[in-house]
Enzyme design. Sequence first.
Site, PDB file in Angstrom:
ATOM      1  N   ARG A 127       0.852  -1.185   0.000  1.00 17.15           N
ATOM      2  CA  ARG A 127       0.000   0.000   0.000  1.00 17.15           C
ATOM      3  C   ARG A 127       0.890   1.238   0.000  1.00 17.15           C
ATOM      4  NH1 ARG A 127      -3.292  -2.740  -1.795  1.00 17.15           N
ATOM      5  NH2 ARG A 127      -5.378  -3.237  -1.016  1.00 17.15           N
TER       6      ARG A 127
ATOM      7  N   GLU B 117      -4.330   6.970  -5.872  1.00 17.01           N
ATOM      8  CA  GLU B 117      -4.302   6.254  -7.152  1.00 17.01           C
ATOM      9  C   GLU B 117      -5.456   6.712  -8.026  1.00 17.01           C
ATOM     10  OE1 GLU B 117      -4.106   2.056  -6.294  1.00 17.01           O
ATOM     11  OE2 GLU B 117      -2.119   2.232  -5.413  1.00 17.01           O
TER      12      GLU B 117
ATOM     13  N   HIS C 277      -0.597  -0.403  -9.905  1.00 17.18           N
ATOM     14  CA  HIS C 277      -1.271  -1.340  -8.987  1.00 17.18           C
ATOM     15  C   HIS C 277      -1.656  -2.636  -9.716  1.00 17.18           C
ATOM     16  CE1 HIS C 277      -3.651  -1.396  -4.980  1.00 17.18           C
ATOM     17  NE2 HIS C 277      -3.311  -2.623  -5.334  1.00 17.18           N
TER      18      HIS C 277
END
Length: 543
Positions: free
Chosen positions: A237, A266, A285
């Site tokens: 994270r 994000e 991601h």
Amino acid sequence: MAQRILVADELASEGLQALKASGMEFDEKIGLTVEQLAAEVGNYDALIVRSKAKVPAKVLANPGKLRIIARAGVGVDTIDLDAATSKGILVINTAAASTLSTAEHALALMFALARKIPAGHAHVSAGPAKWEKAKYQGTQLAGKTLGVVGLGRIGQTVASRALAMEMKVIGYDPYFSGQSALDGKVLLFRDFDQFLAQCDVITFHVPGGEGTKHLINRERLFGGKVKPNLLVINDARGEVVDEFALADALREKKIAGAAIDVFVKEPPAQDHPLFKLDNVVLTPHLGAQTDEAQTAVSVDACTAIIAYLKSGEIRGAVNAGGIKLDLPPDEAPLMGLAQRIGMLLNGVNEGGIKQITLRASGTRAPKHMNTLLRLAAVELLRPHLTDPVNVINVEHVARERNIELVQIHEPEPPQGLVGDIVGVRVVSAAGESHRILGTVYADGLPRVLRIDGFAMDMVPEGTMVVVLNKDQPGVIGTVGTMFGDAKVNIADMVISREVQKDGTAHALMLIKTDSNPGEDLVKRLKASPGIVRVKHVELPKRA
Ligand code: MLT
């Protein structure tokens, strides 16, 4: 009414097929705003999200019939867990489904960074004019020390593969007991700075949140606590690493490189500090972004929802405190027993509740103490609360009201009893204490065996009236006449007597009736001479 499921993010079709095959109704509503989701969720029994749909407290403010949220993925940082728990909503994830893909991605980042693959690719594909091999000289990984932060499923998968690549692997995980992991091959450190100082490469596999925020920070990067050749991999994270400090450290060559798959925000802002640095590898991601992982998270989330809605089976629980509601047939009746004991205790307890204690003995009941305690506590608390209480939020509800929940495994059943005995004691704020002991016989029916000092053997079910009276002539006759006058038929009745230390005796009548006794009869019974306490309780009928 049919159970309905809301799918609020795009899911691989295999999971949706499973929903279709289950016969459950589901709607796909992708791209809802928080406000739209908040307005929709209450119409559904279950919600499935991946990473785009966010579930903050606002979404759960009026949860309607929502009972379960499934995160098709590992991290549940997009869901307000406290809000879900306090509203009694089960949150589950699919922790195992994307393990391999995420671990492989971390290793891919490590290779890409160590061997400058993205930069080499850009160089070649820009045109063959230059062939500056020396510019892309990398680092061999074999023989280097890899520090794995977080030795859960993903961390261990990364570690085992790195060991096969002849790296030395060390670990840091405050929640991992023992000195080492993976059969002694991964030495565990308790001090993060000592651990960090050893690392040539560090990779993070932690859930994020306050406990793991900024493990890589300015002080560590600039305070001489890292090797100058350090490569940082973050597939966990964004907040685990201070992105600004990391960018400065990379620019000033305090460390050799960073490969980052996850960002605080994000997608990251246009002017993110890690952009345009030559010693970084960045991906959007992608840890779990493989065909296999996406299929697996979709199937696991959908089938877990079906299992919960159909049978109460809890898979991948994040906020259920280890309870299990789909017990095998020989153990499942213990759940009904605990619930009925809780309901019946309300028939003997007066005043507020300070403590609820569950004791279990035998071979089966002690395996499920947490579940049984929660089930009994829900029934004990329900009549006193306006907000809904269930097995998911009961601990939270109790904590908020300063009610202590205690579970005790008794090695032996109480004197005179055998088998699986479940006992629940409730202590009121005024110190009054009551206890009910029960069991389940081979016929699968719950039995009440003792209420305080009164021995009996009765199936607790249906409409029941609990009468405590002085043990004196005429009381039973009066009670019978009063029920008859009120046209309330007594279906079954047990009477038990207890002689106090001072020689006075009390009797407890547990009366099953064919209809509701009504407030009037209860009032008249209470006013009758010799009667100490009368309470009417409603239990489920025999299944
Ligand atoms: C997860 O939490 O499952 C991973 O970070 C993957 C994702 O959210 O896409």
